[in-house]
Design an enzyme around this catalytic site. Structure first.
Site, PDB file in Angstrom:
ATOM      1  CG  ASP A 208      -6.334  -4.440   1.913  1.00  0.00           C
ATOM      2  OD1 ASP A 208      -5.219  -3.967   3.271  1.00  0.00           O
ATOM      3  OD2 ASP A 208      -6.320  -3.779   1.036  1.00  0.00           O
TER       4      ASP A 208
ATOM      5  CD  GLN B 203      -8.496   8.224  -1.312  1.00  0.00           C
ATOM      6  OE1 GLN B 203      -9.475   8.392  -0.911  1.00  0.00           O
ATOM      7  NE2 GLN B 203      -7.415   7.310  -0.563  1.00  0.00           N
TER       8      GLN B 203
ATOM      9  CB  CYS C  69     -12.717 -25.948   7.810  1.00  0.00           C
ATOM     10  SG  CYS C  69     -11.350 -24.803   7.345  1.00  0.00           S
TER      11      CYS C  69
ATOM     12  CB  CYS D  40     -11.500 -26.766  11.017  1.00  0.00           C
ATOM     13  SG  CYS D  40     -12.073 -25.256  11.904  1.00  0.00           S
TER      14      CYS D  40
ATOM     15  CB  CYS E 177      -7.249 -24.933   8.654  1.00  0.00           C
ATOM     16  SG  CYS E 177      -8.743 -24.522  10.152  1.00  0.00           S
TER      17      CYS E 177
ATOM     18  CG  HIS F 114     -11.156 -21.689  11.137  1.00  0.00           C
ATOM     19  ND1 HIS F 114     -11.295 -22.218  10.511  1.00  0.00           N
ATOM     20  CD2 HIS F 114     -12.153 -20.828  11.687  1.00  0.00           C
ATOM     21  CE1 HIS F 114     -12.596 -22.498  10.160  1.00  0.00           C
ATOM     22  NE2 HIS F 114     -12.664 -20.912  11.369  1.00  0.00           N
TER      23      HIS F 114
ATOM     24  CG  ASP G 218      -0.377  -0.277   2.494  1.00  0.00           C
ATOM     25  OD1 ASP G 218       0.941   0.381   2.349  1.00  0.00           O
ATOM     26  OD2 ASP G 218      -1.454  -0.686   3.753  1.00  0.00           O
ATOM     27  CB  SER G 219       0.216   4.570  -0.339  1.00  0.00           C
ATOM     28  OG  SER G 219      -1.037   4.948   0.143  1.00  0.00           O
ATOM     29  N   GLY G 220       1.310   4.038   2.320  1.00  0.00           N
ATOM     30  CA  GLY G 220       0.897   4.364   3.599  1.00  0.00           C
ATOM     31  C   GLY G 220       0.558   5.830   4.115  1.00  0.00           C
ATOM     32  N   GLY G 221      -0.744   6.692   2.539  1.00  0.00           N
ATOM     33  CA  GLY G 221      -1.768   6.999   2.791  1.00  0.00           C
ATOM     34  C   GLY G 221      -2.515   6.842   4.026  1.00  0.00           C
ATOM     35  CG  PHE G 222      -5.393   3.352   6.379  1.00  0.00           C
ATOM     36  CD1 PHE G 222      -6.820   3.610   6.169  1.00  0.00           C
ATOM     37  CD2 PHE G 222      -4.980   3.215   7.827  1.00  0.00           C
ATOM     38  CE1 PHE G 222      -7.626   4.274   7.426  1.00  0.00           C
ATOM     39  CE2 PHE G 222      -5.899   2.577   8.850  1.00  0.00           C
ATOM     40  CZ  PHE G 222      -7.336   3.032   8.013  1.00  0.00           C
TER      41      PHE G 222
ATOM     42  N   GLY H  73     -10.480   5.243   0.337  1.00  0.00           N
ATOM     43  CA  GLY H  73     -10.927   6.089   1.286  1.00  0.00           C
ATOM     44  C   GLY H  73     -12.257   5.635   1.419  1.00  0.00           C
TER      45      GLY H  73
ATOM     46  CG  ASP I 162      -4.416   7.197  -1.081  1.00  0.00           C
ATOM     47  OD1 ASP I 162      -2.361   6.849  -0.314  1.00  0.00           O
ATOM     48  OD2 ASP I 162      -5.137   7.012  -0.422  1.00  0.00           O
TER      49      ASP I 162
END
Length: 386
Positions: free
Chosen positions: A268, A191, A306, A311, A308, A337, A93-97, A218, A147
């Protein structure tokens, strides 16, 4: 722009899409969910665990890796793939968050973002050019421009000014990325907050760069679920059909189904692993909380269907015991899980789209999962796994 990242749309069923995203480190069948490896690791899970759960691609965080251990060290160690022993695709990601979530620690201006490290208090500067430099040093397959992400609600004037800044930063990021010339793929971020006019303006300006993919940013910042879905549907419908569409930081299992129904390809979110560390387990019948007393003597697995390790090998009673005892194995097994559930859900959606049966699949899933009304306020956290 040319890049060794290609997207092929294989099938469409209504707005839902099945495709293939090809990267230098392998192909990703879409729609796909990216486990969040904020600091070069998905918390408590090894790369082998991720493969066992069905992961095709992971997301790492530009801001956090910039601060620790530092992008130059990662470059020295052979790049992020080698550093974290993951041989599949990596998106950053951009670091914008973090510009949004750590607002008390930063000052934002035309040049970029000046902030104090949450680790040691040192003063740092993150510009569009530095953001691109960091991601190139990490050696990731897909990177994003710096951003600004605003909280909801934000006034129209503030959102319009913020979008204009994000678009100016995008131009600088595209130039910096082109100058690096190593063929990695830069996606654009759309955005514009909750305003249709601004979102349309953002799509037009961002797509003018003809980038290999686009992210919808956003959202999941406090808006209602209905607005989240409406904006995602609007933007996805405006973006080029032949490019992947990534909805950043979303979401809950029903969010994924609803967003795929609206034409989104990539996702994500920290929820599968964060909620696991807080005792919440996702199942096809809805989430359950492993600490509840009703599981004290429950010999059944979390989900009999499941595949995994949690489970297949352990009872709900044992997992509850581990969690209440704060045993580290609990966090690993519950995280494994939850990711297996999320990634299995994405695989089921791919099959449904390929078979022209996404509509019935969506109805069955939502009915069994027992989701609340789409119109309710149900924001999804997009925070990283710091």
């Amino acid at each position: 722009m040319t890049a060794p990242v290609r997207f092929e749309l294989l099938k469409q069923d209504g707005a839902a899409r099945a495709g293939r995203l090809t990267t230098p480190h392998g192909a990703v069948e879409t729609p796909a969910f990216m486990p969040v490896a904020t600091q070069g690791t998905v918390k408590s899970l090894s790369p082998a665990d991720l493969r066992a759960a069905g992961a095709q691609i992971v997301l790492a965080n530009t801001y956090h890796l910039f601060l620790r251990p530092g992008h130059e060290l990662v470059r020295e160690m052979g790049g992020l793939h080698r550093f974290m022993a993951w041989d599949g695709p990596i998106l950053t990601d951009s670091g914008g968050f973090q510009v949004f979530s750590l607002s008390k620690l930063r000052r934002l201006g035309e040049e970029g973002v000046e902030f104090r490290s949450h680790i040691d208090g040192s003063l740092r500067l993150l510009t569009p050019e530095i953001c691109v430099e960091i991601q190139h040093a990490l050696g990731v397959d897909i990177l994003h421009p710096l951003d600004e992400c605003l909280p909801h609600p934000a006034p129209f004037g503030d959102t319009e000014r913020s979008l204009a800044l994000t678009l100016r930063w995008l131009g600088r990021s595209v130039a910096a990325h082109a100058a690096a010339g190593d063929g990695r793929a830069l996606f654009g971020i759309v955005q514009g907050g909750g305003y249709e006019m601004l979102r349309r303006r953002a799509v037009e300006a961002t797509c003018a760069y003809d980038l290999p993919g686009y992210a919808i940013g956003g959202l999941a910042v406090g808006e209602t679920k209905s607005l989240l879905y409406d904006i995602a549907e609007l933007v996805a419908g405006l973006l080029p059909a032949g490019r992947p569409r990534y909805l950043m930081g979303v979401g809950k299992p029903h969010d994924l189904v609803e967003a795929v129904a609206r034409g989104v390809d990539l996702f994500d979110c920290v929820l599968p692993t964060r909620n696991a560390r807080n005792g919440q387990v996702f199942t096809a019948d809805g989430p359950l909380t492993i600490t509840h007393a009703r599981f004290t003597r429950d010999p059944e697995p979390l989900d009999a269907a499941c595949p995994c390790e949690a489970c297949q090998g352990f009872s709900r009673a044992y997992l509850r015991h581990l969690f209440l005892s704060r045993e580290l194995l609990a966090y690993r097994l519950l995280s494994l899980h939850n990711l297996t559930f999320y990634l299995g859900l994405m695989a089921a959606m791919r099959r449904a789209v390929a078979g022209g049966a996404f509509g019935p699949f969506r109805s069955r899933f939502l009915d069994r999962y027992g989701v609340e009304s789409v119109g309710g306020s149900d924001p999804t956290s997009t925070e990283t796994e710091a």
